[in-house]
Design an enzyme around this catalytic site. Structure first.
Site, PDB file in Angstrom:
ATOM      1  N   ASP A 233       0.871  -0.983  -0.076  1.00  0.00           N
ATOM      2  CA  ASP A 233       0.381  -0.180   0.243  1.00  0.00           C
ATOM      3  C   ASP A 233       0.993   1.335  -0.331  1.00  0.00           C
ATOM      4  OD1 ASP A 233      -2.389  -1.593  -0.127  1.00  0.00           O
ATOM      5  OD2 ASP A 233      -2.815  -1.729   2.122  1.00  0.00           O
ATOM      6  N   ALA A 234       2.215   1.301  -0.418  1.00  0.00           N
ATOM      7  CA  ALA A 234       2.791   2.538  -0.964  1.00  0.00           C
ATOM      8  C   ALA A 234       4.059   2.826  -2.234  1.00  0.00           C
ATOM      9  CB  ALA A 234       4.255   1.714   0.250  1.00  0.00           C
TER      10      ALA A 234
END
Length: 289
Positions: A233-234
């Protein structure tokens, strides 16, 4: 997306910012009888990097299609140290849809597809559960189920990657697909796996984010679509949006509003990818209008 009948070429590029880049690129197209129909650019004044998207009609263009990349590289790109890609409208992207048990994003994407809104092909749907096979059948798209466990994950994902290769898949969309993608698949599809996250990032973690948001009494919920990278999720963010929440909203309201956001944000991100209007630089995106 505005539908078009004529074939076009799209050039996406970034390079160190220098004077004369726009004039040089447009001259290359003009002298070869190309009709420019779109031009947008951005300069990062901090990084001193120039970004550009330009699209032109290929009808009457003097350089053969299969020679455009070679000519542009030799005549312009090398001089300006450009990183560039050229795409053709007639070569439709081929999208693989990954799903699990939630159907809202899947329905929305397939509705756009069936309506002919996007210049894309969807040869298949992949899932780790059989629950949504009936939806794929409604839209006439082959559905493949790979029941992944911690013991067989590498084996199942190897089969998935072979299936993607066999079908000429150019990018993947995780429509609430509840599996972590392996580094091997991410390396095979760099900046070509689009995910939807159920809030702004960073976010409430865990299996019940809307319950956690409800307990905290949040006033805004959001959704974020981004490219998948090895850091969970980056990845580079493509699209985000929010909805207002009050004390009157129940958990069911939050889930409903959240799912509506997820559908819209994911579809917007997918559309920009299909239109070749996204440039990734380091861990950020330039999303052209």
């Amino acid at each position: 997306m505005i539908k078009q009948s004529k074939d076009t070429a799209v050039l996406l590029l970034h390079c160190p910012d220098k004077q004369g880049i726009i004039a040089t690129v447009t001259e290359f197209i003009n002298v070869n009888k190309g009709n420019i129909i779109y031009l947008d650019q951005h300069t990062d004044t901090v990084q001193k990097v120039f970004f550009m998207r330009i699209e032109w009609e290929l009808e009457g263009f003097l350089i053969p299609r299969d020679k455009i990349i070679e000519y542009f590289s030799t005549l312009i790109a090398q001089k300006y140290s450009m990183d560039f890609q050229i795409y053709f409208h007639s070569q439709k992207p081929r999208m693989a849809l990954f799903v699990s048990k939630s159907a809202h994003c899947m329905y929305d994407l397939l509705a756009h597809y069936e309506a002919g809104d996007w210049n894309v092909e969807i040869p298949l749907v992949i899932s780790n559960h059989p629950d949504l096979e009936h939806i794929a059948k409604k839209f006439g798209i082959p559905f493949y189920c790979f029941p992944i466990t911690k013991d067989n994950k590498a084996e199942m994902e190897a089969k998935e990657m072979q299936l993607l290769a066999d079908n000429g898949i150019t990018f993947c969309v995780l429509a609430r697909y509840m599996q972590i993608i392996s580094p091997e698949m991410i390396k095979r599809y760099p900046n070509k796996i689009i995910n939807i996250h159920h809030s702004f990032l960073p976010a409430f973690v865990g299996a019940k984010p809307y319950h956690a948001a409800f307990e905290r009494g949040v006033k805004i919920i959001g959704a974020t679509s981004h490219y998948v990278t090895e850091e969970l999720d980056a990845g580079p963010i493509i699209k985000q949006d929010v909805a207002r929440i009050s004390h009157k909203d129940t958990i069911e309201n939050l889930i409903s509003k959240g799912q509506d956001l997820e559908k819209v944000v994911l579809s917007r991100a997918v559309e920009k990818h299909i239109e070749r209007k996204i440039l990734v630089y380091k861990n950020k995106t330039i999303v052209f209008g």
